[in-house]
Design a protein around this motif. Structure first.
Motif, PDB file in Angstrom:
ATOM      1  N   LEU A  49     -78.779  16.401  73.227  1.00 36.35           N
ATOM      2  CA  LEU A  49     -79.109  17.151  72.012  1.00 36.35           C
ATOM      3  C   LEU A  49     -80.519  16.803  71.552  1.00 36.35           C
ATOM      4  CD1 LEU A  49     -75.686  16.915  70.144  1.00 36.35           C
ATOM      5  CD2 LEU A  49     -76.574  18.773  71.568  1.00 36.35           C
ATOM      6  N   PHE A  51     -84.824  17.032  71.377  1.00 33.30           N
ATOM      7  CA  PHE A  51     -85.811  17.983  70.885  1.00 33.30           C
ATOM      8  C   PHE A  51     -87.122  17.628  71.582  1.00 33.30           C
ATOM      9  CE2 PHE A  51     -88.421  20.411  68.100  1.00 33.30           C
ATOM     10  CZ  PHE A  51     -87.598  21.278  67.408  1.00 33.30           C
ATOM     11  N   ASN A  57     -82.796  21.233  70.133  1.00 30.91           N
ATOM     12  CA  ASN A  57     -81.469  21.323  69.540  1.00 30.91           C
ATOM     13  C   ASN A  57     -81.565  20.955  68.071  1.00 30.91           C
ATOM     14  OD1 ASN A  57     -79.203  21.676  71.708  1.00 30.91           O
ATOM     15  ND2 ASN A  57     -80.774  20.375  72.623  1.00 30.91           N
ATOM     16  N   TRP A  58     -80.904  21.756  67.266  1.00 32.59           N
ATOM     17  CA  TRP A  58     -80.824  21.477  65.842  1.00 32.59           C
ATOM     18  C   TRP A  58     -79.367  21.245  65.471  1.00 32.59           C
ATOM     19  CZ3 TRP A  58     -83.760  25.539  67.729  1.00 32.59           C
ATOM     20  CH2 TRP A  58     -85.135  25.509  67.438  1.00 32.59           C
ATOM     21  N   ASN A  69     -74.160  22.849  66.364  1.00 34.34           N
ATOM     22  CA  ASN A  69     -75.430  22.787  67.065  1.00 34.34           C
ATOM     23  C   ASN A  69     -75.890  24.194  67.413  1.00 34.34           C
ATOM     24  OD1 ASN A  69     -77.470  21.129  68.715  1.00 34.34           O
ATOM     25  ND2 ASN A  69     -76.716  22.582  70.225  1.00 34.34           N
ATOM     26  N   GLY A  71     -79.202  25.577  69.929  1.00 32.68           N
ATOM     27  CA  GLY A  71     -80.287  25.054  70.738  1.00 32.68           C
ATOM     28  C   GLY A  71     -80.842  26.062  71.712  1.00 32.68           C
ATOM     29  N   SER A  73     -82.459  25.874  75.683  1.00 34.24           N
ATOM     30  CA  SER A  73     -82.691  25.046  76.855  1.00 34.24           C
ATOM     31  C   SER A  73     -83.367  25.893  77.919  1.00 34.24           C
ATOM     32  CB  SER A  73     -81.369  24.458  77.370  1.00 34.24           C
ATOM     33  OG  SER A  73     -80.484  25.494  77.728  1.00 34.24           O
TER      34      SER A  73
END
Length: 178
Positions: A49, A51, A57-58, A69, A71, A73
């Motif tokens: 997770l 960043f 990812n938040w 979450n 995110g 990727s």
């Protein structure tokens, strides 16, 4: 109630552990990981997770507690693409938080120079489809038997949103600390 997005922190480990345990269907989102304790959850935050330049990812945070979450990727700068993903703990589902988080992630991505965001959901997950559509992602087609969980293969509907597409109907969540 205050809801916002912010990067994950190791101090979110207890909340991640509680979220993971809130619903058996999250097992797929975590690759089958069960997180025996907070130490394993903290390790997951640090490794999955994160960043950085290839993944962002938040944590979806409600009243100071991480409950989900959103995110991106597979961030690829040459072509300006990324793969979007999201999940929420069971108790906070159905309130538009995932769609709002996805809307915010898309805005961040386009402001950061990306052009195309993609995502996919199993056909047997209509709630995930509603999240994608509410955040302005357009269905593009079905990938037959793309995912396998156990001995079962699942068809996946792919969606995409371009920087030039209209903004979705979801109410974006505020983003802090990214």
């Amino acid at each position: 109630m205050t809801v916002q997005l912010r990067p994950w922190s190791p101090s979110d480990a207890p909340a991640l552990l509680a979220a993971r345990r809130s619903s058996p269907d999250l097992s797929r989102q975590f690759g089958g990981l069960e997180f025996a304790d907070g130490t394993q959850a903290a390790a997951h935050i640090q490794t999955h997770l994160r960043f950085d330049e290839s993944a962002v990812n938040w944590a979806v945070v409600e009243d100071g507690v991480a409950v989900g979450n959103v995110g991106l990727s597979a961030i690829e700068r040459r072509h300006g693409t990324a793969w979007a993903h999201y999940w929420l703990a069971q108790p906070v589902r159905g309130r538009g938080l995932a769609a709002g988080a996805l809307q915010s992630a898309a805005t961040w991505a386009f402001d950061d120079g990306l052009f195309r965001l993609e995502l996919g959901h199993r056909l047997d997950n209509p709630a995930s489809c509603r999240v994608a559509v509410a955040a302005g992602f357009v269905a593009e087609g079905i990938e037959r038997q793309k995912l396998r969980y156990g001995d079962v293969r699942h068809d996946v509907e792919t969606h995409a949103r371009l920087a030039t597409d209209p903004v979705g109907q979801a109410v974006a969540l505020p983003v802090n600390g990214s």
